[in-house]
Design an enzyme around this catalytic site. Sequence first.
Site, mmCIF file in Angstrom:
data_model
loop_
_atom_site.group_PDB
_atom_site.id
_atom_site.type_symbol
_atom_site.label_atom_id
_atom_site.label_comp_id
_atom_site.label_asym_id
_atom_site.label_seq_id
_atom_site.Cartn_x
_atom_site.Cartn_y
_atom_site.Cartn_z
ATOM 1 C CG ASP A 1 -1.933 -1.078 1.259
ATOM 2 O OD1 ASP A 1 -2.439 -1.422 0.178
ATOM 3 O OD2 ASP A 1 -2.245 -1.590 2.343
ATOM 4 C CG ASP B 1 -6.508 -1.679 -1.346
ATOM 5 O OD1 ASP B 1 -6.660 -2.905 -1.500
ATOM 6 O OD2 ASP B 1 -5.617 -1.187 -0.637
#
Length: 154
Positions: free
Chosen positions: A119, A133
């Site tokens: 991330d 995501d």
Amino acid sequence: MSAPRARSLLVAAFVIAVDQLTKWWALTALDPARPTHVVWTLQFNVSYNSGMAFSRGRGLGPLIGVAALVIIVVLVLKLRAVNGALATVASGLVIGGALGNICDRIFRSGGFLRGEVVDFIDLQWWPVFNVADMAVTIGGVLLVFAMTAAAKRA
């Protein structure tokens, strides 16, 4: 293969490519020890997630990965029944996003489905996330809209 199914899979392939390219960029261009300010509250900040959304379920990667694979298989099988451009794109976004994160779980060390998801998009007021995501979230919302619209037409 039907045209809507092919379009969904094309969207999925595009999402996977963009997701993996941006993760590669983040890992090679960003300093993991120091966030990079972009604009307003947006910064790039490399982090790793072995769990699911909002870093819940740390260490449950294999279980999360298997559940995601089951969802992907169901969605791909249901593509035959997809009607409309919105549902086609939405399905492709969810499939591509889920596969993008599964690629991390498979190929980013730790053993089968034990790898951590990369991330790097950090709004500072929301958990750090990635392109996959975003695709799953946007695709899920669009699927709800598409199903609601289809139900109103029926």
